[in-house]
Design a protein around this motif. Structure first.
Motif, PDB file in Angstrom:
ATOM      1  N   LYS A   1      -1.195  -1.407   3.855  1.00  0.00           N
ATOM      2  CA  LYS A   1      -1.036  -2.678   3.965  1.00  0.00           C
ATOM      3  C   LYS A   1      -1.104  -3.705   2.690  1.00  0.00           C
ATOM      4  CE  LYS A   1      -0.148  -4.132   8.025  1.00  0.00           C
ATOM      5  NZ  LYS A   1       1.292  -4.591   8.198  1.00  0.00           N
ATOM      6  N   GLY A   2       0.186  -4.315   2.404  1.00  0.00           N
ATOM      7  CA  GLY A   2       0.219  -5.167   1.199  1.00  0.00           C
ATOM      8  C   GLY A   2       1.214  -4.397   0.151  1.00  0.00           C
TER       9      GLY A   2
ATOM     10  N   GLU B   1      -3.673 -10.575   0.817  1.00  0.00           N
ATOM     11  CA  GLU B   1      -3.210  -9.114   0.891  1.00  0.00           C
ATOM     12  C   GLU B   1      -4.366  -8.265   1.243  1.00  0.00           C
ATOM     13  OE1 GLU B   1      -0.468  -8.229   1.588  1.00  0.00           O
ATOM     14  OE2 GLU B   1       1.173  -9.019   0.105  1.00  0.00           O
ATOM     15  N   ARG B   2      -5.376  -8.629   0.489  1.00  0.00           N
ATOM     16  CA  ARG B   2      -6.761  -7.621   0.775  1.00  0.00           C
ATOM     17  C   ARG B   2      -7.507  -8.002   2.025  1.00  0.00           C
ATOM     18  NH1 ARG B   2      -9.872  -4.729  -3.212  1.00  0.00           N
ATOM     19  NH2 ARG B   2      -8.717  -5.327  -4.578  1.00  0.00           N
ATOM     20  N   ALA B   3      -7.539  -9.305   2.384  1.00  0.00           N
ATOM     21  CA  ALA B   3      -7.968  -9.492   3.763  1.00  0.00           C
ATOM     22  C   ALA B   3      -7.198  -8.953   4.812  1.00  0.00           C
ATOM     23  CB  ALA B   3      -8.048 -11.156   3.997  1.00  0.00           C
ATOM     24  N   GLU B   4      -5.699  -8.809   4.710  1.00  0.00           N
ATOM     25  CA  GLU B   4      -5.124  -8.218   5.973  1.00  0.00           C
ATOM     26  C   GLU B   4      -5.245  -6.662   5.798  1.00  0.00           C
ATOM     27  OE1 GLU B   4      -0.297  -7.461   6.055  1.00  0.00           O
ATOM     28  OE2 GLU B   4      -1.054  -9.406   5.096  1.00  0.00           O
ATOM     29  N   HIS B   5      -5.440  -6.259   4.678  1.00  0.00           N
ATOM     30  CA  HIS B   5      -5.440  -4.602   4.712  1.00  0.00           C
ATOM     31  C   HIS B   5      -7.015  -4.408   5.151  1.00  0.00           C
ATOM     32  CE1 HIS B   5      -5.070  -0.811   2.135  1.00  0.00           C
ATOM     33  NE2 HIS B   5      -6.166  -1.009   2.457  1.00  0.00           N
ATOM     34  N   ILE B   6      -7.944  -5.077   4.681  1.00  0.00           N
ATOM     35  CA  ILE B   6      -9.393  -4.671   5.260  1.00  0.00           C
ATOM     36  C   ILE B   6      -9.484  -4.932   6.758  1.00  0.00           C
ATOM     37  CG2 ILE B   6     -11.782  -5.336   5.155  1.00  0.00           C
ATOM     38  CD1 ILE B   6     -11.363  -5.668   2.139  1.00  0.00           C
ATOM     39  N   MET B   7      -8.886  -5.673   7.456  1.00  0.00           N
ATOM     40  CA  MET B   7      -8.654  -5.785   8.843  1.00  0.00           C
ATOM     41  C   MET B   7      -8.180  -4.559   9.344  1.00  0.00           C
ATOM     42  SD  MET B   7      -7.240  -9.580   9.835  1.00  0.00           S
ATOM     43  CE  MET B   7      -7.573 -11.041   8.964  1.00  0.00           C
ATOM     44  N   ILE B   8      -6.840  -4.081   8.989  1.00  0.00           N
ATOM     45  CA  ILE B   8      -6.472  -2.971   9.388  1.00  0.00           C
ATOM     46  C   ILE B   8      -7.428  -1.616   8.968  1.00  0.00           C
ATOM     47  CG2 ILE B   8      -4.730  -1.299   9.274  1.00  0.00           C
ATOM     48  CD1 ILE B   8      -4.197  -4.028  10.797  1.00  0.00           C
ATOM     49  N   VAL B   9      -8.227  -1.723   7.871  1.00  0.00           N
ATOM     50  CA  VAL B   9      -8.940  -0.536   7.648  1.00  0.00           C
ATOM     51  C   VAL B   9      -9.991  -0.688   8.607  1.00  0.00           C
ATOM     52  CG1 VAL B   9     -10.704   0.345   6.070  1.00  0.00           C
ATOM     53  CG2 VAL B   9      -8.543  -0.433   5.225  1.00  0.00           C
TER      54      VAL B   9
ATOM     55  N   LEU C   1       8.519  -0.305  -4.735  1.00  0.00           N
ATOM     56  CA  LEU C   1       7.668  -1.116  -4.123  1.00  0.00           C
ATOM     57  C   LEU C   1       6.005  -0.608  -4.642  1.00  0.00           C
ATOM     58  CD1 LEU C   1       8.945  -2.080  -0.654  1.00  0.00           C
ATOM     59  CD2 LEU C   1       9.000  -3.341  -2.522  1.00  0.00           C
ATOM     60  N   TRP C   2       5.177  -1.447  -4.878  1.00  0.00           N
ATOM     61  CA  TRP C   2       3.890  -1.120  -4.941  1.00  0.00           C
ATOM     62  C   TRP C   2       3.290  -1.357  -3.405  1.00  0.00           C
ATOM     63  CZ3 TRP C   2       2.448   1.685  -8.825  1.00  0.00           C
ATOM     64  CH2 TRP C   2       3.047   1.485 -10.131  1.00  0.00           C
ATOM     65  N   GLN C   3       2.335  -0.559  -2.986  1.00  0.00           N
ATOM     66  CA  GLN C   3       1.698  -0.554  -1.682  1.00  0.00           C
ATOM     67  C   GLN C   3       0.199  -0.234  -2.030  1.00  0.00           C
ATOM     68  OE1 GLN C   3       4.451   1.435   0.841  1.00  0.00           O
ATOM     69  NE2 GLN C   3       5.045  -0.459   1.413  1.00  0.00           N
TER      70      GLN C   3
END
Length: 399
Positions: free
Chosen positions: A222-223, A241-249, A279-281
């Motif tokens: 994510k991100g 992006e970090r908050a979105e990512h951590i939700m999925i983790v 892209l970076w992800q």
């Protein structure tokens, strides 16, 4: 529905069309032994059907919590599993479940014909299933659902199609070879190797679930930012992006926890930056030891479809996006990979999430892309991100 057929994932002397996730040591000699192609209209539970088919073929997937030996005569199986959907797929000719079991010895068949020229494919103009304005409106609708408290995050996926003519093999091989494609590969079916009626190429970098010796791993992504130094810095600095990512983790931790031994779920790596094509992800690694007796059907029942292409809470997010997306996701946003021999001869399961996936059927090529929507998502930026994800695939098809 189970069918036997001559369609193979790899043809020596032609282009490289190995199955997604297959072991490199097996690729030069795999041959198709048996095949399962199932459509949702056939009825039944696809996870149970898949598990029973693979077990009957000699792949011990009924208990993944311990190390299992695979018979020497079976190389493994390529698997393609579409996500469940109440919206019709724009590529109905592609099955919702495919499993192709490959032999590990030279095939009992005539020699493969000598190499022949592969005519170039022709791709027409792409037509999206919704306009940029309609895509942006769907993003705004998800933000409204978040404001109501229905979901915390939801992944909105768009689709586009284009007329496609000619032999697809070289074009799909280019897609499968895109940089960063951990699950690069091609599957086909519905006819012979030369007259297949459907094709799916995967260039996914994302691990849905990997299992070896009772240890399960998922690597949610994510991100996204352009693969430039500035893009990398922006991704690392983005609180959104970090908050979105951590939700999925957190969602993936919960999913694995449903089938894990108590106390074994671990986040081994958080928000690592990886490159896929242009892209970076951001990617994390979550692992767990499987509880005793957990088989393939139970494992996939916990982790599929993947959290990064659904949202949180998962079931509520699926309901939200199903009402917004104009067409079904087809073989995208599901699972594709390999179940069979690992490097040590033990059973290895390695399934990728079918992001960065293209299907060719009935004279059309289909691509899908989207992104996770949170409260502070910018609708215009989300539309641009989806376009950036499909651009390398479209370029590879047309090269």
């Amino acid at each position: 529905m189970s069918t036997l057929g001559p369609v193979v994932g790899y043809r020596p002397g032609l282009v490289d069309l190995h199955p997604p996730g297959s072991a490199s040591s097996c690729i030069p000699q795999v041959w198709e032994r048996s095949r399962l192609e199932w459509h949702s209209r056939d009825g039944g539970d696809p996870l149970s059907i898949l598990s029973a088919f693979l077990t009957a073929a000699g792949l011990p997937v009924n208990d993944l919590s311990q190390s299992r030996t695979v018979t020497d005569t079976v190389c493994g199986a390529a698997v393609l599993l579409a996500p469940p959907s109440c919206v019709a797929s724009p590529a109905p000719g592609v099955p919702d479940l495919v499993a192709v079991v490959y032999g590990h010895t030279p095939p009992p068949a005539p020699p493969v014909p000598a190499a022949r020229p592969v005519p170039a494919a022709r791709v027409g103009l792409w037509t999206p299933s919704w306009s940029p304005a309609e895509h942006a409106a769907a993003v705004s609708a998800v933000r409204e659902a978040i404001a109501r408290g229905d979901v915390y995050q939801a992944n909105v996926v768009g689709h586009a199609s284009a007329p496609f003519a000619g032999d697809p093999r070289a074009a799909l091989a280019r897609v499968a070879a895109l940089p960063g494609a951990r699950y690069g590969g091609v599957l086909s079916g519905g006819g012979t190797a030369d007259t297949a009626s459907w094709w799916v190429a995967c260039a996914s970098p994302e691990t849905l679930v990997e299992v070896a010796d009772g240890r399960a791993v998922t690597r949610p992504i994510k991100g996204t930012r352009p693969a430039t130094p500035q893009g990398r810095a922006e991704l690392l600095a983005s609180a959104k992006e970090r908050a979105e990512h951590i939700m999925i983790v957190d969602l993936e931790r919960n999913d694995l926890g449903r089938v894990a031994r108590t106390g074994t779920v671990r986040v081994e790596e958080l928000f690592a930056i990886r490159r896929w094509s242009r892209l970076w992800q951001a990617e994390s690694t979550v692992s767990a030891r499987l509880a005793a007796g957990v088989g393939l059907a139970e494992l996939l029942g916990a982790v599929w479809p993947g959290g990064s292409v659904t949202g949180a809470p998962k079931l509520a997010a699926i309901d939200v996006v199903s009402a917004l997306e104009p067409v079904g996701r087809g073989p995208s946003m599901g699972a594709a990979g390999w179940i069979g021999h690992g490097p040590d001869g033990r059973l290895r399961l390695d399934l990728g999430l079918t992001i960065r996936t293209v299907a060719v059927a009935d004279g059309l090529a289909h691509v899908w892309a989207g992104g996770g929507i949170v409260w502070d998502s910018d609708p215009v930026a989300e539309v641009a991100e989806a376009a950036a994800k499909t651009a390398p695939i479209k370029a590879a098809l047309a090269a």
